[in-house]
Design a protein around this motif. Structure first.
Motif, PDB file in Angstrom:
ATOM      1  N   ASN C 625      57.093  -0.172  45.119  1.00 38.50           N
ATOM      2  CA  ASN C 625      55.649  -0.338  45.092  1.00 38.50           C
ATOM      3  C   ASN C 625      55.218  -1.563  45.880  1.00 38.50           C
ATOM      4  N   ILE C 626      56.003  -2.638  45.758  1.00 41.16           N
ATOM      5  CA  ILE C 626      55.673  -3.834  46.538  1.00 41.16           C
ATOM      6  C   ILE C 626      55.705  -3.494  48.020  1.00 41.16           C
ATOM      7  N   ALA C 627      56.725  -2.768  48.408  1.00 41.59           N
ATOM      8  CA  ALA C 627      56.887  -2.451  49.830  1.00 41.59           C
ATOM      9  C   ALA C 627      55.725  -1.609  50.329  1.00 41.59           C
ATOM     10  N   THR C 628      55.402  -0.541  49.600  1.00 42.19           N
ATOM     11  CA  THR C 628      54.338   0.330  50.101  1.00 42.19           C
ATOM     12  C   THR C 628      53.001  -0.386  50.077  1.00 42.19           C
ATOM     13  N   GLY C 629      52.806  -1.222  49.079  1.00 45.13           N
ATOM     14  CA  GLY C 629      51.511  -1.862  48.977  1.00 45.13           C
ATOM     15  C   GLY C 629      51.344  -3.021  49.940  1.00 45.13           C
ATOM     16  N   LEU C 630      52.441  -3.732  50.218  1.00 46.27           N
ATOM     17  CA  LEU C 630      52.280  -5.014  50.892  1.00 46.27           C
ATOM     18  C   LEU C 630      53.015  -5.074  52.222  1.00 46.27           C
ATOM     19  N   LEU C 631      54.268  -4.663  52.204  1.00 48.48           N
ATOM     20  CA  LEU C 631      55.114  -4.966  53.348  1.00 48.48           C
ATOM     21  C   LEU C 631      55.088  -3.894  54.424  1.00 48.48           C
ATOM     22  N   GLN C 632      54.592  -2.722  54.046  1.00 45.91           N
ATOM     23  CA  GLN C 632      54.724  -1.597  54.967  1.00 45.91           C
ATOM     24  C   GLN C 632      53.961  -1.831  56.261  1.00 45.91           C
ATOM     25  N   ARG C 633      52.853  -2.514  56.165  1.00 42.54           N
ATOM     26  CA  ARG C 633      52.003  -2.625  57.351  1.00 42.54           C
ATOM     27  C   ARG C 633      52.668  -3.465  58.443  1.00 42.54           C
ATOM     28  N   PHE C 634      53.676  -4.261  58.053  1.00 41.75           N
ATOM     29  CA  PHE C 634      54.351  -5.047  59.088  1.00 41.75           C
ATOM     30  C   PHE C 634      55.315  -4.193  59.907  1.00 41.75           C
ATOM     31  N   GLN C 635      55.682  -3.059  59.354  1.00 45.29           N
ATOM     32  CA  GLN C 635      56.603  -2.185  60.079  1.00 45.29           C
ATOM     33  C   GLN C 635      55.792  -1.293  60.999  1.00 45.29           C
ATOM     34  N   ASN C 636      55.233  -1.850  62.058  1.00 37.11           N
ATOM     35  CA  ASN C 636      54.381  -1.030  62.901  1.00 37.11           C
ATOM     36  C   ASN C 636      55.135  -0.415  64.067  1.00 37.11           C
ATOM     37  N   GLY C 637      56.444  -0.691  64.145  1.00 34.93           N
ATOM     38  CA  GLY C 637      57.243  -0.021  65.155  1.00 34.93           C
ATOM     39  C   GLY C 637      57.149  -0.617  66.538  1.00 34.93           C
ATOM     40  N   VAL C 638      56.298  -1.628  66.740  1.00 32.95           N
ATOM     41  CA  VAL C 638      56.201  -2.250  68.060  1.00 32.95           C
ATOM     42  C   VAL C 638      57.173  -3.428  68.095  1.00 32.95           C
ATOM     43  N   ILE C 639      58.109  -3.359  68.998  1.00 32.59           N
ATOM     44  CA  ILE C 639      59.165  -4.367  69.005  1.00 32.59           C
ATOM     45  C   ILE C 639      58.590  -5.750  69.226  1.00 32.59           C
ATOM     46  N   GLN C 640      57.470  -5.798  69.969  1.00 28.03           N
ATOM     47  CA  GLN C 640      56.925  -7.115  70.281  1.00 28.03           C
ATOM     48  C   GLN C 640      56.338  -7.788  69.056  1.00 28.03           C
ATOM     49  N   ALA C 641      55.844  -6.995  68.109  1.00 32.60           N
ATOM     50  CA  ALA C 641      55.331  -7.588  66.882  1.00 32.60           C
ATOM     51  C   ALA C 641      56.463  -8.285  66.138  1.00 32.60           C
ATOM     52  N   TYR C 642      57.601  -7.624  66.089  1.00 34.51           N
ATOM     53  CA  TYR C 642      58.756  -8.235  65.427  1.00 34.51           C
ATOM     54  C   TYR C 642      59.174  -9.512  66.125  1.00 34.51           C
ATOM     55  N   ALA C 643      59.222  -9.441  67.466  1.00 39.51           N
ATOM     56  CA  ALA C 643      59.631 -10.616  68.228  1.00 39.51           C
ATOM     57  C   ALA C 643      58.657 -11.761  68.006  1.00 39.51           C
ATOM     58  N   GLY C 644      57.351 -11.432  67.887  1.00 42.12           N
ATOM     59  CA  GLY C 644      56.370 -12.479  67.639  1.00 42.12           C
ATOM     60  C   GLY C 644      56.618 -13.161  66.311  1.00 42.12           C
ATOM     61  N   VAL C 645      56.917 -12.365  65.276  1.00 43.52           N
ATOM     62  CA  VAL C 645      57.231 -12.962  63.976  1.00 43.52           C
ATOM     63  C   VAL C 645      58.434 -13.880  64.099  1.00 43.52           C
ATOM     64  N   ALA C 646      59.450 -13.417  64.840  1.00 41.59           N
ATOM     65  CA  ALA C 646      60.644 -14.241  65.006  1.00 41.59           C
ATOM     66  C   ALA C 646      60.293 -15.561  65.681  1.00 41.59           C
ATOM     67  N   ALA C 647      59.447 -15.520  66.710  1.00 43.85           N
ATOM     68  CA  ALA C 647      59.067 -16.745  67.410  1.00 43.85           C
ATOM     69  C   ALA C 647      58.332 -17.682  66.463  1.00 43.85           C
ATOM     70  N   LEU C 648      57.446 -17.135  65.639  1.00 44.25           N
ATOM     71  CA  LEU C 648      56.709 -17.992  64.710  1.00 44.25           C
ATOM     72  C   LEU C 648      57.653 -18.608  63.674  1.00 44.25           C
ATOM     73  N   VAL C 649      58.656 -17.868  63.278  1.00 45.03           N
ATOM     74  CA  VAL C 649      59.631 -18.427  62.338  1.00 45.03           C
ATOM     75  C   VAL C 649      60.366 -19.598  62.972  1.00 45.03           C
ATOM     76  N   VAL C 650      60.707 -19.461  64.245  1.00 42.04           N
ATOM     77  CA  VAL C 650      61.355 -20.573  64.947  1.00 42.04           C
ATOM     78  C   VAL C 650      60.438 -21.785  64.954  1.00 42.04           C
ATOM     79  N   VAL C 651      59.153 -21.545  65.202  1.00 44.25           N
ATOM     80  CA  VAL C 651      58.186 -22.642  65.177  1.00 44.25           C
ATOM     81  C   VAL C 651      58.207 -23.324  63.815  1.00 44.25           C
TER      82      VAL C 651
END
Lengths: 346, 286, 660, 154
Positions: C625-651
């Protein structure tokens, strides 16, 4: 400091001037050899024995109208011939034209080095690096021309050059292992002390020679510009001096490769039993430079002779030769050399 | 530990801001207020300005020739990479990347890594980029595709990237070793081991001062002596630096397993590329 | 010669490996390594037999050495071994020869011979081993080979099921063996399970321990030797190729249980309750199996039940060991084992020959009158049947007579010792055995007459009996309806000669060689024995008479086509049905053991599905339920979105690094 | 310079340039939609890392930095080979190099995050007639090779 830079500039201008002039006469030589091979006379109208023909040719090149079609990718179209000639020229930076080292003829408190950049200990690698850039001129010319035949020529050449770089690089590894250095001058000195490279690395020489033909786009490997199939290949759309630059680049490549062959496998300036690296003075330096030049000239004539001897390869055969014959042979040569060296030296 | 000088901090900020704005302007995007060419030129100017700021930040080597070449290569690599990521035509991208590689190789050369410089040119410029060009030309012969002329969220990407650059620059400039060596004093000598362990320092000194050669697998080698300046000043001069031989010795003794692994990876990639790229007979792909 | 006895298992093992590794290359010659290997093993064991003057121990290597447990790889050559080895290897050689003809053209030709070699290795190792644990190891090897060979045609569902059944039933028995071994290990002070050590420490083992261990071993023997209640696997094992039935399920492997009990006799001697149990179980088995065999229509099944019945005889013989009869009892049981091996192998091979000629049809209703078509098979089969029926002077007569004599002596001795109940039991068993002997003669000759006499008839697909038709098409079979090739009839003739003479050569009343041999086994010198046993004329006459009655009945009913069998079947309908359906034992086993287990498994399954899984699913609802309600929207399938999150984590990491 | 002293200021310069290259590569990877340009951006990031490594190696006076860079070089070559093979396959399937159409791993029911394609910067085509190369087969295939390949297929 200033003096050093001045000397460097003089050397560079000397090398550039001489090689450019040499190219002009090499074209004449090629035409004469072609005429000989085809039982003709060849150019003989301009000057005695046609000796002024290259000058006239040069003038023609400059004076022709420079046509740039309007459908080409202009920046790249103009960049390509310059890239060709620059990559062909900067390879000469590490080529020793004569003796290099502390024993050269003395001028103004220092020995003269017959090399633009002495002391670069990765000479061969440098030449290979520069040589690997030569492909840009051709592939970009083909791409920018926006022409089916040019494009095919460019694509062909990029595949061909990349493929033949591998066995070429591997074939010299045997010599490098023997000498223990990547410095061209050390290689010459080793050969003058021991034995010419062709005697200890015949297979390496053979592979290197074949790859050199392919790398310079000379017959029998001139697929990128094969007239019958691709009109003129990558330089179909070029005219005037831009075309001349491609021409120039090709002959400069021939000269570079001839120098490499002579340095790697024919002892460079070495004449057996006559010269060694300890000799000093102007006389020996001139002898060495002359010996080197002579060998290079012979090599160039050999290249031109081959052009009129062998027919062109089919494209798939060409690639097959590189990947299925040359590379395994080169690897075998390297492994055998390394093993023998390890056994002999312990 | 936050020991950065305020001037540097400000310079850093200016460089990042101008660079960020410049990059954003150069990005392929919808423009309604001006001609694309003009916007591009403004962006390029801003990038050049930022690169100049960067050069002032980092300092450069002392001999004049080296300084000149260093600055040329550094600015060329930064500007070329900015042009690479903003070029509309992927062929231009690849060519700008070739420029980046060449100038990076120049920087390698200036750092005494001649072998690596030549190797990078051979592998990157001579093989990888040519292969990229090859594929671009086969797949798409002209830079007019929609997705090449429209970046995806350029503002967000630029902001993210330049925040990253800014953070990295701050970390680099606030390195404690930086202040220690720049001041030239021994006041914070206790920080020295963070750069190089004390034990190794002693070993280096002993090796280079008393015994200029050491044995590696039965072969005599001269030790590398490039050390931080304060330590290097105390060493005897004139010991030649082994280059390719030293690299090879280190590579095939200390890093032997890595070399073997890399060879294995290369082999696997070879097989993988052949398998992936070979069209299936009678399959759906042509 | 005895010190080279280790060659006997080794040669077949090498042959088996050679066949397994190079069999594909050998092709149709794949039987050669096995025939040569086993044949030479037979020659070596002949040398062992004749060269035996005193028991000898051969130490080969260390096997297990853990703490106080020390199990060497050690062989022992004594009377029992020297008797078993030539028998096993001789029959195996002949069977391998026979199989070379019988199995020709089978796709699993090399596999077959490889496993046969492995089996001979296991069996000879079993009889050679000088240690209970080593014996157990080979015991399991034998079981595994049996599994492999029963399921040889594993693409046939019935064969696979039969192999599984045999394996599982044997597991049940092996459990007894294993527990017995554990028990024995705990009661032996130095934990050394070598035979001479165990038998030397008998005085230190309490009687109840010995009884328990003995019963557990006997439990194992009932499984391996197909005795009540664990005999159910053997009839099904006839799904294997006929040479396998001859070698394993008639002559050698099934006798391993008898061998084990005989070998352990010194351990069990002096316990009065043990022998009657063994004898009773043996008698019960002999009676039941004989009863089943009366009505079987499948030639191989008749022989299978007769095997079970005859092994029951062997156990009766061993089980008659009370008081001073012990040694004679063992000799009697083992002698019956010995002779039985020859004539039963002969009968099975004969039935194989019939099958070969009938296109793998074995139902006796579908062929008859084959004596003119297959004369050699007919006559050798006749010899085997006579021996099995126990008619003088064939080998079966001598051994059965000894078993009966042992039973009657046991009765006398018990009477003499004042044990009236046991005496009565033994005399009942005696008469039951005599009755069984009559039944044996009847069903054996029933099979013989139905097969070889009467009007000539060959199986054809149009036969109404062929409803469950086999998939063998004999249209192009060159041997259909003809005498088998020489390579198959030669073993038959050799075995027939043996079946005639082996009893006379070895028997007690003539040479006494066999008894002499067995008495030289380890621990047997401790056994009480009476003075030399004379030939029991009464028993001999009674046994022969019983056999003749059975034979005569069979002749009357089956030698010529008649209505008599059908009439009798109709008259004795309940008995007939009971025999035909084997007393419904398989059905009872299913109802008692299999069905409750299946029900229990079903209960477990539902518990797993709804109990355990339900719990897990309930827990998994939370993250889901947590996943469907909250986390699912981050899985948008665009590789660049993931890479952006990774860059922000490095920051973020860099910020932490600088600020701390 | 290779033989001169390498100070910490030099190191800082190398690190700064490396960081900038890395950041620019990140931007390129995040914002460009062409698969090949994205890969080029990733290679750019590797170049930045390589500069850092070489600078550190030089500063500490050992070879580790250069060796790591050699390893990176090798891995980059492998990556280029495999990724280009994949790109060719993807292109063969969709006839496009756009990365945003390959979103098969997204959760179901999420909206598309890419802007619509109508707001594109105009493409300034070169004046005059255009002739873009189309790699149509010119002429017949040699029959020898057809026969040979047919035999090979059998």
């Amino acid at each position: 400091m200033l003096l050093e830079i001045l000397g460097l500039l003089i050397k560079i201008s000397l090398v550039v001037g001489i090689t450019q002039g040499a190219v002009a006469y090499l074209i004449l030589v090629e035409r004469k050899i072609a005429a000989f091979a085809q039982d003709r006379v060849g150019p003989n109208r301009v000057g005695p024995l046609g000796l002024l023909q290259p000058i006239v040719d040069g003038v023609k090149m400059f004076l022709k109208e420079d046509v740039t079609p309007n459908y080409v990718n202009k920046p790249i179209f103009i960049l390509a011939p310059f890239l060709t000639i620059v990559t062909a020229m900067i390879g000469f930076a590490v080529v020793p034209f004569g003796p290099v080292g502390p024993n050269g003829p003395v001028l103004m408190d220092g020995p003269i080095q017959f090399q633009i950049a002495p002391g670069i200990d990765i000479g061969i690698l440098y030449i290979f690096a520069v040589g690997s850039l030569a492909v840009y001129g051709i592939i970009l010319a083909g791409y920018a021309s926006n022409n089916k035949y040019s494009f095919l020529g460019g694509i062909r050449s990029s595949a061909q050059l990349i493929s033949y770089e591998i066995p070429m690089g591997m074939s010299i590894l045997g010599m490098v292992l023997l000498v223990g250095s990547l410095d061209l001058n050390s290689i010459i000195e080793w050969q003058s002390k021991h034995v010419w490279g062709i005697l200890v690395q015949p297979l390496g020489f053979f592979i290197f020679l074949i790859c050199a033909f392919a790398e310079t786009n000379r017959l029998p490997f001139d697929l990128p510009e094969s007239e019958q199939e691709l009109v003129g290949g990558f330089h179909t759309e070029y005219s005037s001096m831009k075309f001349g630059m491609f021409f120039l680049g090709e002959y400069l490549h021939v000269i570079t490769v001839s120098y490499l062959v002579v340095i790697l496998f024919f002892g460079g300036w070495d004449i057996p039993f006559v010269t060694d690296s300890a000799q000093t003075g102007w006389i020996f330096a001139m002898i060495k430079v002359a010996a080197m030049l002579g060998k290079v000239l012979l090599m160039i004539v050999f290249v031109m002779w081959i052009r009129w001897t062998l027919p062109r390869f089919r494209y798939d055969r060409l690639m097959e030769l590189a990947w299925k014959r040359m590379i395994p042979l080169a690897i075998a040569n390297m492994v055998v050399t390394a093993t023998v060296l390890q056994l002999v030296r312990g | 530990m936050f020991e950065i000088q305020p001037l540097q901090l400000i310079q850093c900020l200016i460089a990042c801001l101008s660079g960020g704005v410049g990059t954003y302007l150069m990005m392929p995007h919808r423009r309604q207020f001006a001609k694309p060419g003009l916007v591009f030129a403004i962006g390029l100017g801003l990038i050049l300005f930022a690169a100049g700021q960067l050069m002032m930040l980092g300092g450069s080597p002392t001999p004049i020739v080296s300084k000149v070449f260093f600055n040329i290569f550094a600015i060329a690599s930064v500007v070329a990479s900015a042009l690479m990521i903003t070029a509309r035509d992927p062929v231009h991208s690849a060519l700008w990347f070739a420029v980046v590689v060449l100038s990076t190789s120049g920087l390698f050369l200036l750092a005494g890594a001649g072998f690596l410089a030549a190797g990078t040119v051979i592998v990157y410029a001579g093989a990888i980029i040519v292969t990229f060009l090859f594929v671009i030309m086969l797949a798409q012969s002209e830079g007019k595709a929609v997705y090449d002329r429209l970046a995806r969220q350029p503002a967000q990407a630029t902001v993210t990237g330049f925040i990253l650059i800014w953070c990295l620059l701050i970390v680099i400039l606030s390195n404690p070793g930086n202040t220690y060596f720049q001041s030239g004093s021994n006041s914070s000598a206790s920080l020295a081991p963070r750069l190089i362990p004390a034990k190794d320092l002693v070993n280096y000194k002993r090796l280079t001062a008393t015994n200029p050669t050491y044995m590696v697998m039965g072969k005599t080698l001269t030790p590398e002596i490039t050390l931080p300046d304060t330590i290097q000043a105390t060493l005897p001069a004139g010991i030649p630096q082994p280059h390719v031989a030293g690299l090879g010795a280190a590579m095939y003794t200390t890093h032997l397993i890595s070399s073997e692994l890399v060879g294995a990876i290369l082999f696997v990639a070879l097989a993988g590329a052949v398998v992936i790229a070979t069209p299936r007979v009678g399959g759906e792909s042509s | 010669m005895t010190h080279s006895a280790w060659l006997v298992p080794t040669l077949p093992l090498i042959a088996s490996l050679v066949t397994a590794l190079f069999g594909r290359r050998l092709g149709e010659k794949a039987h050669w390594p096995i025939v040569i290997g086993i044949g030479s093993a037979f020659l070596v064991s002949l040398g062992v037999l004749f060269g035996l003057d005193h028991p000898e121990k051969i130490h080969l290597a260390e096997w297990i050495h853990v703490g106080s447990l020390n199990v060497p790889l050690e062989f022992r050559v004594d009377g029992l071994t020297a008797m078993m080895l030539p028998m096993v290897t001789f029959i195996a050689t002949l069977v391998a020869l026979f199989a070379a003809g019988y199995m020709a053209g089978d796709p699993g030709y090399t596999r077959f011979f490889s496993v046969v070699g492995l089996f001979v290795f296991s069996m000879t190792g079993l009889v050679l081993s000088n240690n209970y644990i080593l014996t157990y190891g080979f015991w399991e090897c034998v079981g595994a080979c049996s599994y492999l060979l029963i399921g040889f045609w594993h693409e046939k569902p019935s064969a696979a099921a039969a192999a599984k059944k045999a394996f599982l039933v044997n597991r049940v028995g092996d459990l007894g063996f294993a527990v017995g071994l554990f028990w024995l290990w705990t009661v032996i002070p130095d934990h050394n399970l070598a035979y001479e050590n165990v038998f030397g420490m008998l005085s230190q083992i309490s009687e109840i321990d010995r009884l328990g261990i003995g019963l557990l071993f006997f439990w194992a023997a009932t499984a391996k030797s197909a005795q009540v209640p664990l005999y159910v696997w053997l009839p099904d094992a006839m799904e294997g190729p006929t040479p396998v039935s001859a070698l394993i399920h008639a002559a050698t492997m099934v006798t391993a249980g008898v061998y084990l009990i005989a070998r352990s006799t010194p351990l069990l001697v002096g316990i009065d309750t043990m022998a009657p149990i063994v004898a009773t179980i043996g008698c019960l088995t002999a009676l039941m199996a004989g009863f089943y065999a009366l009505t079987q229509t499948d030639l191989k099944r008749v022989l299978a039940y007769s095997t079970i019945s005859q092994i029951g005889f062997m156990f009766m013989g061993i089980g008659s060991g009370v008081g001073s009869v012990v040694q004679f009892a063992v000799v009697a049981g083992m002698f019956h084992l010995f002779t039985h091996a020859f004539f039963k192998a002969l009968l099975f091979l004969g039935s194989g020959s019939v099958m070969h000629a009938m296109g793998h049809v074995i139902d006796m209703r579908r062929f008859s009158g084959l004596r003119h078509r297959m004369p050699i098979t007919c006559w050798t089969f006749l010899v085997g049947s006579l021996a099995l029926a126990g008619l003088p002077p064939l080998s079966g007569f001598w051994s059965k007579d000894e078993v009966l004599a042992a039973l009657s002596q046991a009765s006398h001795v018990s009477e003499h010792n004042g044990n009236h109940g046991v005496a009565t039991l033994y005399s009942m068993i005696y008469w039951a055995a005599l009755f069984t002997a009559g039944m044996t003669a009847f069903y054996t000759f029933r099979a013989f007459f139905k097969t070889f006499f009467g009007p000539e008839k060959l199986p054809s697909p149009n036969d109404p009996e062929a409803a469950h038709d086999d998939h063998h098409h004999h249209g192009d079979d060159p041997y259909f309806g003809k005498e088998s090739p020489y390579v198959m009839t030669l073993p038959l003739q050799i075995l027939a000669v043996c079946a005639v003479f082996v009893g006379m050569v070895f028997a007690e009343p003539t040479t006494g060689w066999f008894a002499h041999l067995v008495e030289h086994s380890i621990g047997f010198e401790q056994l009480p024995h009476a003075e030399a046993h004379g030939f029991d004329w009464v028993t001999a006459v009674l046994g022969t008479t019983s056999g003749l009655i059975g034979l005569g009945l069979a002749y009357v009913m089956y030698a010529k086509p008649s209505e008599l069998p059908a009439k009798i079947a109709k008259t004795l309908k309940p008995l007939y049905d009971a025999s035909l359906n084997k007393l419904w034992v398989d059905q009872i086993y299913y109802a008692v053991f299999v069905a409750p287990l299946l029900a229990l498994a079903q209960v477990c399954r539902y518990f797993d599905t709804y109990g355990v899984d339900g719990l897990v699913r309930t827990v998994s609802l939370v993250p889901r339920n947590i996943a469907t309600g909250l986390l699912q929207r981050f899985q948008n399938g665009v590789i660049q979105a993931y890479a952006g999150v990774a860059a922000l984590v490095v920051v973020g990491l860099l910020v932490i690094l600088v600020l701390t | 310079m290779p033989n001169s002293i390498f100070t910490s200021a030099d190191l800082t310069a190398y690190l700064a340039i490396g960081a900038v290259l890395f950041g620019l590569g990140t931007i390129g990877f995040l914002s460009r939609r062409n698969l090949i340009v994205m890969f080029l951006s990733a290679e750019l990031m590797l170049q930045g890392v390589g500069l850092t490594l070489v600078g550190f190696g030089r500063y500490h006076g050992n070879w580790n930095g250069q060796i790591l860079m050699i390893i990176i070089l090798t891995v980059a070559a492998c990556e280029a080979a495999v990724s280009l093979a994949l790109v060719v396959q993807l292109f063969n399937r969709s006839k496009s190099l756009d990365v945003t159409i390959w979103r098969d791993i997204r959760e179901a029911g999420l909206p598309a995050l890419v802007e619509l394609d109508q707001d594109v910067e105009p493409f300034l085509a070169a004046p005059g007639s255009e002739s873009y190369p189309h790699l149509s087969p010119s002429g017949r295939e040699p029959e020898v090779s057809v026969v040979a390949s047919g035999q090979r297929a059998n």
